[in-house]
Design an enzyme around this catalytic site. Structure first.
Site, short mmCIF file in Angstrom:
data_model
loop_
_atom_site.label_atom_id
_atom_site.label_comp_id
_atom_site.label_asym_id
_atom_site.label_seq_id
_atom_site.Cartn_x
_atom_site.Cartn_y
_atom_site.Cartn_z
CG HIS A 14 -1.91 -1.08 1.25
ND1 HIS A 14 -2.98 -1.07 2.12
CD2 HIS A 14 -2.04 -2.22 0.52
CE1 HIS A 14 -3.71 -2.14 1.92
NE2 HIS A 14 -3.16 -2.87 0.96
CB CYS A 43 -2.28 2.02 5.98
SG CYS A 43 -1.85 1.10 4.48
CD GLU A 46 -2.35 4.37 2.56
OE1 GLU A 46 -3.54 4.73 2.52
OE2 GLU A 46 -1.92 3.38 1.93
#
Length: 169
Positions: free
Chosen positions: A58, A90, A60
């Site tokens: 991801h 995240c 993040e």
């Protein structure tokens, strides 16, 4: 809310949306994250699930990983901008890295982690401040275009679920 902070959030979210657009151009979900400290960019990253072949890639998490020791240099406040509400993974990574505030655009009904913040606080953990729905319409539009242009993408059902609360808006 201080108008300077509001303008800053608008500025950084615009950049996150531009980065998310580039992710979409690479065949990824249109999600990006930018870490900012003292009105300066620390790092930016895109979701790279398809490119890296990992469901944990991801934007993040990748931004936090790439920032590395810069996060521990004491530069505060540390703000994470992302165009989609962070998932629980995240959110946890942001907490572990000392992020002071998370600013996001679009709510994530299927697996957004922000709904757990109150529960985490009750357990005694410090959590980042949360600022929601900054440039929300821009993120929704990106996901709508993604769905139109990528009908056979592996995440099409996820994107449909993301957009469901925004149907009719």
């Amino acid at each position: 809310m201080n108008s300077d902070i509001h303008l800053d959030h608008q500025h950084w979210m615009r950049i996150a949306l531009e980065e998310a657009e580039r992710a979409m151009g690479s065949g990824e979900l249109p999600i990006a994250a930018i870490l900012v400290s003292n009105s300066e960019e620390v790092i930016r990253e895109q979701t790279q699930v398809s490119r890296m072949g990992s469901m944990t890639a991801h934007g993040e998490v990748l931004a936090l990983m790439r920032a590395g020791t810069k996060l521990f240099a004491g530069s505060k406040p540390l703000i994470l901008y992302t165009n989609l509400e962070p998932c629980l993974m995240c959110l946890g990574a942001a907490m572990q890295c000392g992020v002071d505030e998370i600013v996001y655009g679009m709510d994530c009904a299927p697996d957004g982690g922000i709904r757990y913040v109150d529960c985490i606080k009750q357990g005694g953990q410090t959590t980042p401040r949360i600022t929601r729905q900054v440039r929300e319409a821009g993120s929704v539009e990106l996901f709508r275009r993604f769905l139109l242009n990528n009908p056979s993408h592996f995440a099409v059902n996820y994107v449909r679920a993301l957009l469901e609360p925004y149907t009719g808006r």
